[in-house]
Design an enzyme around this catalytic site. Structure first.
Site, short mmCIF file in Angstrom:
data_model
loop_
_atom_site.label_atom_id
_atom_site.label_comp_id
_atom_site.label_asym_id
_atom_site.label_seq_id
_atom_site.Cartn_x
_atom_site.Cartn_y
_atom_site.Cartn_z
N GLY A 36 15.46 19.14 -27.32
CA GLY A 36 15.18 20.23 -27.88
C GLY A 36 14.01 20.95 -27.69
O GLY A 36 13.67 22.46 -28.02
N LYS A 472 -1.26 -9.67 18.77
CA LYS A 472 -2.94 -10.01 18.90
C LYS A 472 -3.22 -10.64 19.03
O LYS A 472 -4.36 -10.96 19.58
CB LYS A 472 -2.69 -9.16 17.29
CG LYS A 472 -2.00 -8.15 16.47
CD LYS A 472 -2.34 -7.89 14.61
CE LYS A 472 -1.34 -9.05 14.56
NZ LYS A 472 -0.34 -9.07 15.21
N SER A 540 -2.44 -7.59 9.38
CA SER A 540 -3.03 -6.10 8.11
C SER A 540 -2.15 -4.66 8.16
O SER A 540 -2.98 -3.83 9.15
CB SER A 540 -4.93 -5.82 8.47
OG SER A 540 -4.29 -5.44 10.46
#
Lengths: 636, 299
Positions: A36, A472, A540
């Site tokens: 409340g 990569k 990464s």
């Protein structure tokens, strides 16, 4: 709006005079979802006659349309603001409400009770002088009541009202009330919460709000409103040693150089001896300016101070009483409340703002986290949203500070994400850590430039990032071959040679990924220092870590190489069969599948493997190195 | 015990906020709407940087339909205080004669919301002070003091940054901007009381005077110039009226009043029975209308 004071009608100037000197009490209401809170605030607004007739009419209409109280006025609708919240019927954010009586002005932060919104409660509590903790008399002290009380105690609120609400629904039973109060006080003792005023009430029916309720003649204390009007305001601390974080150096002309800020503790007067931190330089107060000169100022005021000597003071410094200055350190123990969906990870760089200073910081260790329901200490590798942990913090530079318990403004800080700029955490400083050891760099005559020049190159780190299978390692290998062919000195770090040795102890959780990259970054730095062209090939996936490595290196020495390959292309290549396993759920936390990849926003070099062969990509990268002069020594 | 009054605490907070913005934003501006809240904000800005001047310009988004008294007051204030004012009007709106009579809510959007966005973009302002108060309206009550806007000036109430203690995080990415509300925690009474206490000049329209008005849809609209379109049968009559909020004259309802001094105004405000924004037509649409407007970039 009918203010209670008759003076409004009879003597408005007298009224204004008396109201000029009202004090201000800021408080929060906290409780569980259905205790409340909103009803109580609505009731306070109503009782203090802050509701206008048109608002009341709108409220009556709203109550019939969406109220939860049948035909009666649903006060909660007054304060449940945003459209989304009104639909859901819950309060999801901090809302600020205002009312005033003849004695005080009040600002109420209505803070959500639901567990996931701890951060909002901490936010509302941080500026509060008092907390009203609501308890549903039918339910007693719940887990949530304990959590809210713990947070109130943590944030250092000095006054607490224990509002035992909905007494009308337990037949105004004194027995029930006494039992709840006894249980609560026992718990409050454990968490060091003091100055607790219990009040039995019904916000819905209006019992013990402004007047003592006839339904509870056994309660002899003050009703809520008179208590709020008279409770001491202990937030500003004029008796503590003087502190003023300098926000702004005011230099309108050559004859005036003032330092502006809010006085967060103590008082200051012309002639006082002050010390500026962290420099430690001293001077005396020449003048204090508000809009004109004033002889003295006190905690809570925004002023501008001029000094008798020209000492170097800038934004972020703290002016303090010369005799009792704050501490200075770059390492602390602190409590951190985490407020973001992305977890706090140790060693990840954040920005820390304290007073008017913003510095780079990281959490060097999470000692433990606290279960806010049981107060248990738990081991933790990260802090998730709404978790609270005791941490060691390490800063990039020295700052002046006080323990939070002594001064909230010089001891409380926020953590900011470097990429999104969001406020992700709040911190409370306990104490400075003694520096484990002072590591001084050995100064050597043969420096990195000498080593690199000997090799006819400039040291650099070529940081290859991209999805698994993007190419990569393949491209980095080709680049290294080409550089070797022209007699340049290189070293290639990739997942395989690092994961099997240096980082053998690390897995693939977010925490371990951050540490993996941190170590690779440090090794790269040492190798660059040796004059080498370092190539690294790691997925990464997080921007923050790549930024961390960039920050380790000198300007221009970090080259981010984004090997760009769409996920479907990388997955179709699936050289190592990893995507297949990840899709089957055999590998967890696989980047692109169930762990995110944050693509670089501004890579130094971008190679697109859907339009370039590996050979072309490698040629392109070598060409960029040539153009940037990386392949010539300093005096070549 | 602290001896500060509520007004002193509010003043200190507002000044602190302004100095933070001045220190952290690259190119701040103060929205000056000429009303009483702007007058208080301006006084606070003068105090914050005294004895210097505020290190940012004032900007007025001019719909061309403001009361003439407002513009005169604005120019006089700026000259007196020696401040730089930028007045901006949406050029397309002007060219297409967008006006409050023909264009209804599109008028507010084009001449206020769009104009504001254009002006912020044109001058590259990355932080703009506004004089909104949390007691004005429900969605304002939940808005932060530092309120972020995307590059498209959109407000997202779900992703507001937590504001703790006196720490405001003013960092943002390129293109994003902040609306800053330094008087968030002031109420209407606080504003009036401060004006009274500090003797702050306000536009004369707040005080009762005989003015030509017509009664339209239950509102008293002042005939401020010849552009006012009178409906058949409407005839301006002189009544003693004043304004509780100021904006574009065809959209601002006057109240009949004899309150000619500040204490009179405050007395009337305290005894009155309708809330402040009712005089402004903009809020009447729906309960969520202000929130919607704010999401779209309205102040």
């Amino acid at each position: 709006m009918a203010h209670v004071s008759d003076l409004i009608e009879t003597d408005i100037e007298q009224y204004l005079q008396s109201h000029q000197y009202k004090s201000l009490l800021r408080f929060i209401t906290c409780g569980s979802v259905d205790d409340g809170k909103s009803t109580l605030i609505g009731r306070l607004l109503y009782e203090s006659k802050m509701i206008f007739e048109d608002q009341l009419a709108a409220l009556e209409a709203d109550s019939k349309k969406m109220g939860t109280q049948g035909q009666e006025i649903d006060f909660a609708l007054l304060v449940d603001g945003l459209a989304a919240e009104r639909e859901q019927g819950i309060t999801i954010d901090v809302a600020y409400r205002f009312f005033s009586t003849d004695r005080r002005k009040f600002i109420v932060a209505d803070t959500p009770g639901h567990e996931q919104y701890t951060r909002n409660m901490i936010t509302g509590a941080s500026t509060a002088d008092l907390a009203v903790i609501l308890i549903d008399a039918r339910k007693g002290v719940l887990v949530q009541s304990r959590r809210h009380s713990y947070l109130v105690s943590l944030i250092g609120i000095k006054q607490v009202v224990l509002a035992v609400n909905k007494m009308d629904l337990v037949g105004y039973s004194q027995e029930k009330y006494d039992a709840i109060v006894a249980e609560y006080l026992e718990f409050a003792k454990q968490i060091g919460l003091e100055n607790i005023t219990p009040i039995p009430m019904s916000a819905f029916k209006g019992d013990n709000i402004t007047d003592n309720s006839a339904n509870m003649p056994w309660y002899t204390g003050q009703p809520l409103m008179p208590h709020l009007e008279s409770v001491p305001i202990a937030t500003e601390n004029p008796d503590a040693p003087f502190r003023m974080p300098v926000q702004w150096v005011n230099r309108p002309n050559l004859d005036f150089r003032g330092f502006s800020g809010v006085i967060t503790a103590g008082t200051v007067k012309v002639g006082d001896r002050l010390k500026a931190l962290p420099s430690g330089k001293e001077s005396s107060v020449a003048s204090i300016v508000l809009d004109g000169p004033i002889p003295q100022a006190t905690s809570g005021q925004s002023v501008t101070i001029t000094l008798t000597d020209e000492i170097d003071v800038s934004r972020g410094d703290i002016l303090s009483a010369a005799g009792s200055p704050p501490g200075v350190s770059d390492q602390f123990e602190a409590t951190i409340v985490w407020m973001n969906d992305t977890a706090l990870l140790p060693h990840r760089p954040y920005l820390l703002k304290i007073g008017a200073r913003t510095v780079s910081a990281n959490v060097s260790a999470i000692k433990h986290k606290v279960n806010v329901n049981t107060l248990e200490h738990l081991a933790a590798k990260s802090l998730e949203l709404n978790e609270i942990g005791i941490c060691n913090i390490s800063l990039e530079q020295m700052i002046a500070f006080d323990p939070y318990a002594e001064n909230k403004d010089t001891g409380g800080f926020i953590l900011i994400d470097r990429m999104t700029n969001e406020t992700v955490g709040a911190g409370l400083i306990h104490f400075a850590l003694r520096r484990a050891q002072n590591i001084h760099w050995q100064a050597v005559d043969v420096d990195r430039n000498a080593r690199a020049t000997q090799k006819s190159q400039k040291p650099a780190v070529l940081w290859f990032t991209g999805l698994s299978g993007a190419g990569k390692s393949t491209i980095a290998n080709l680049v290294e071959k080409k550089l070797y062919a022209i007699n340049r000195h290189t070293y290639l770090l990739d997942g395989d040679n690092v994961r099997h040795g240096l980082n053998r102890d690390l897995g693939f959780t977010d925490v371990d990924r951050v540490e993996n990259i941190r170590r690779v970054g440090e090794v790269s730095k040492l190798m660059a220092d040796a004059g080498l062209l370092v190539l690294t090939a790691f997925i990464s996936p997080f921007r923050a870590e790549r930024q961390m490595v960039r920050d380790l290196m000198g300007p221009g020495e970090f080259l981010e190489v984004y090997v760009e390959t769409p996920l479907n292309v990388a997955e179709s290549r699936d050289v190592k069969g990893l995507y297949k396993k990840a899709r089957k759920g055999e590998i967890k936390n696989f980047t692109g599948i169930d762990s995110p990849y944050e693509a670089p926003e501004k890579p130094d070099i971008r190679v697109d493997t859907t339009t370039m062969s590996a050979e072309q990509a490698a040629d392109h990268i070598v060409k960029v190195l040539e153009e940037r002069g990386m392949l010539t020594g300093d005096h070549a | 015990m602290s001896g500060l009054t509520h007004l002193q605490r509010l003043e200190a907070e507002s000044i602190h906020i302004m100095r933070e913005v001045a220190a952290e934003a690259e190119n701040p501006v103060m929205m000056y709407s000429i009303g009483k809240d702007s007058s208080v904000m301006l006084r606070l800005a003068m105090k914050a940087f005294a004895p210097g001047k505020p290190p940012f310009p004032m900007m007025h988004v001019n719909t061309t339909w403001k009361f003439h008294d407002m513009i005169a007051f604005r120019d006089q204030q700026m000259a007196e205080l020696g401040l730089k004012l930028i007045s901006y009007t949406n050029p397309e709106g002007l060219a297409n004669n967008i006006n409050p009579f023909d264009h209804g809510s599109a008028y507010t959007d084009i001449m206020k919301t769009q104009a504001l966005k254009q002006a912020l973009d044109k001058y590259g302002f990355d932080a703009a002070f506004g004089g909104a108060r949390r007691d004005e309206e429900k969605s304002r009550a939940k808005e932060r003091i530092f309120s972020f806007r995307s590059a498209n000036h959109v407000w997202d109430p779900k992703s507001q940054r937590p504001e703790l203690w006196r720490l405001y995080n003013a960092r943002k990415n390129k293109g994003e901007s902040i609306r800053v509300f330094p008087i968030s925690n002031w109420t209407e009474l606080d504003i009036w009381q401060y004006i009274y206490l500090e003797n702050i000049p306000i536009v004369p329209l707040y005080f009762s005077a005989p003015r030509p008005v017509v009664e339209r849809d239950g509102n008293l609209i002042m005939v401020d110039d010849e552009r006012m379109r009178l409906h058949p049968g409407e005839k301006p009559e002189i009544r003693n009226v004043r304004f509780r909020t100021l904006g574009c004259y065809p959209l601002s309802g006057a109240v009949e009043s004899d309150a000619a001094t500040l204490p009179d105004i405050i007395q009337e405000m305290l005894l009155t029975t309708t809330s402040e924004r009712q005089g402004r037509a903009i809020d009447h649409d729906s309960a969520a209308s202000m929130e919607k407007k704010k999401r779209e970039g309205y102040f």
